[in-house]
Design a protein around this motif. Structure first.
Motif, short mmCIF file in Angstrom:
data_model
loop_
_atom_site.label_atom_id
_atom_site.label_comp_id
_atom_site.label_asym_id
_atom_site.label_seq_id
_atom_site.Cartn_x
_atom_site.Cartn_y
_atom_site.Cartn_z
N GLU A 219 1.06 -1.23 -0.07
CA GLU A 219 -0.07 0.00 -0.19
C GLU A 219 0.85 1.22 0.03
N GLU A 220 2.03 1.10 0.69
CA GLU A 220 2.99 2.18 0.63
C GLU A 220 3.67 2.50 -0.60
N GLU A 221 3.92 1.57 -1.25
CA GLU A 221 4.53 1.53 -2.56
C GLU A 221 3.50 2.27 -3.62
N TRP A 222 2.20 1.49 -3.39
CA TRP A 222 1.23 2.10 -4.43
C TRP A 222 0.95 3.60 -4.32
N ASP A 223 0.94 4.04 -2.90
CA ASP A 223 0.69 5.33 -2.48
C ASP A 223 1.72 6.44 -3.38
N ALA A 224 2.89 5.91 -3.17
CA ALA A 224 3.91 6.64 -3.64
C ALA A 224 3.85 6.56 -5.29
N TYR A 225 3.60 5.61 -5.87
CA TYR A 225 3.54 5.50 -7.27
C TYR A 225 2.28 6.48 -7.64
#
Length: 336
Positions: A219-225
Motif C-alpha cells: 500500500e505504501e509503494e502504491w501510494d508513492a506510485y
C-alpha cells in the motif's frame, strides 16, 4: 474508495523505473536493457553490472523531479548513466551532456592518472520527440551520438557517447520485432496492458512486466506510485499553461505588428497598395504563428492542408484556427 489498480504500473515513473533498473534484485533487467539499446553482439555484451551508489536505497522513493537516473559500471569498466525523462524541459540536451561529462571527470581520485579513466555512455529514454520527425535529416527512434572528425568522417574520442530512445517515434502500425522495438513497446504500453502480450512473452520482457505488476506493490509503494504520477501531471500541466500563454502572447504581438505596419504603410504611401501590404504582412504573421503551433503539437499539414493555410486570406479564420489548435487532438479539428 481506492481506485482499481492496473495490471502493470507505468515503468516511466520515477518509482517504477528505479525499482526495475536501479536495484540489486533486478540487475539482470538493467543488463538486458543496456544490451538491447546498445545492440551489442555476443562478444561485447554486458555480463555484470555494479550499481555505483553503495548506500542502501529506501524502500519507497517518491518523485523528486521528472528526471530519473541509474548509474552503473559493467565488468569491463565502462560506466553508464541510464535515465528516463518524461518531459522536455529547457536545456535538456545540455543537462544530459553535463551528467555524462561529470560522470567521466569525477572518476579520478587523488593520485590517479588519466589512463585510469573509463569510458562513459549516457543512455536516455525520452517520452517525447527530442528531434521532431519533420526536421531534416531525420533522427531515428534509437540514435547514437559520438565525436566525429568533420572533414574525413573518421570517428574518435569515444570516451563520451550518447544513446537516445525517443518513445513517440515507435511504429504503432505493426508488432515490435527487434529488442529495441520491444523495449520501446514495453515503456509505452505497459500500464495499458490487460495481459502479457505474445510479443513480450519472453525474457527479459516478461520479467520486467512481472516486476512492474501492480498487485505486488505494498500500500505504501502504491501510494508513492500514485503521487509520482500526479507530480508528473502537475509538471506537464504547468508546461502546457506556459506554452499556451506564450502562444497567445505571440498571436497578439503578430496581430498588432501586422496592423501597425499596415497603418504605417498606408499613411506613408497614401495608396491602397500600402494598406494591402500591411494586411498581407498580418496574414503572413498569423500563418507563421499557426504553422509553428501545429509543428509543436506534432500536427504536420499535408499538401491539402498546406494549400488551405497558404490560401486563407481572412484574419478572422486564421485566428479561429489558432485558438482551436491549442486544444485540438488532430489536424482536422484544428482547421475545421
Amino acid at each position: 474508495m481506492r481506485a482499481m489498480r492496473p495490471l502493470f504500473a507505468d515503468p516511466k515513473t520515477d518509482f517504477v523505473f528505479k525499482k526495475l533498473f536501479g536495484t540489486e534484485e533486478h540487475k539482470p533487467l538493467l543488463m538486458a536493457l543496456l544490451n538491447g539499446l546498445l545492440e551489442l553482439d555476443e562478444a561485447h555484451r554486458v555480463v555484470e553490472v555494479e550499481l555505483l551508489s553503495p548506500e542502501q536505497r529506501p524502500v519507497v522513493q517518491e518523485l523528486r523531479s521528472s528526471i530519473v537516473d541509474v548509474k552503473c559500471v559493467d565488468a569491463r569498466g565502462t560506466r553508464y548513466v541510464v535515465e528516463m525523462q518524461v518531459l522536455n524541459v529547457e536545456g535538456f540536451e545540455k543537462r544530459v551532456v553535463y551528467n555524462v561529462a561529470k560522470a567521466y571527470t569525477t572518476q579520478l581520485q587523488r593520485g590517479q592518472h588519466y589512463p585510469d579513466l573509463d569510458d562513459v555512455i549516457g543512455v536516455t529514454i525520452c517520452d517525447f520527440e527530442l528531434w521532431p520527425r519533420p526536421e531534416s535529416p531525420h533522427v531515428p527512434m534509437l540514435s547514437r551520438w559520438c565525436m566525429q572528425e568533420q572533414h574525413s568522417g573518421a570517428r574518435g574520442l569515444g570516451q563520451l557517447q550518447f544513446i537516445f530512445l525517443e518513445l513517440p517515434k515507435y511504429d504503432t502500425t505493426r508488432p515490435p520485432r527487434t529488442p529495441v522495438e520491444k523495449w520501446a513497446y514495453f515503456f509505452r504500453e505497459a500500464d495499458n496492458l490487460e495481459m502479457v502480450p505474445e510479443v513480450l512473452a519472453e525474457r527479459p520482457f516478461v520479467d520486467a512486466l512481472e516486476a512492474a505488476r501492480a498487485a505486488g506493490f505494498t500500500e505504501e509503494e502504491w501510494d508513492a506510485y500514485i503521487r509520482a504520477g500526479m507530480a508528473i501531471q502537475d509538471e506537464r500541466g504547468a508546461l502546457s499553461l506556459a506554452t499556451r500563454e506564450g502562444e497567445q502572447r505571440g498571436l497578439q504581438q503578430g496581430l498588432r505588428r501586422g496592423r501597425q505596419e499596415g497603418r504605417q504603410e498606408g499613411r506613408q504611401e497614401g495608396r491602397q497598395e500600402g494598406r494591402q501590404e500591411g494586411r498581407q504582412e498580418g496574414l503572413r504573421a498569423m500563418r507563421a504563428a499557426l504553422d509553428e503551433l501545429l509543428r509543436q503539437r506534432g500536427l504536420t499539414p499535408g499538401p491539402q492542408e498546406r494549400a488551405r493555410l497558404e490560401g486563407c486570406e481572412d484574419l478572422g479564420t486564421l485566428q479561429r484556427w489558432l485558438v482551436q489548435a491549442l486544444t485540438a487532438a488532430s489536424l482536422t479539428e484544428a482547421l475545421r
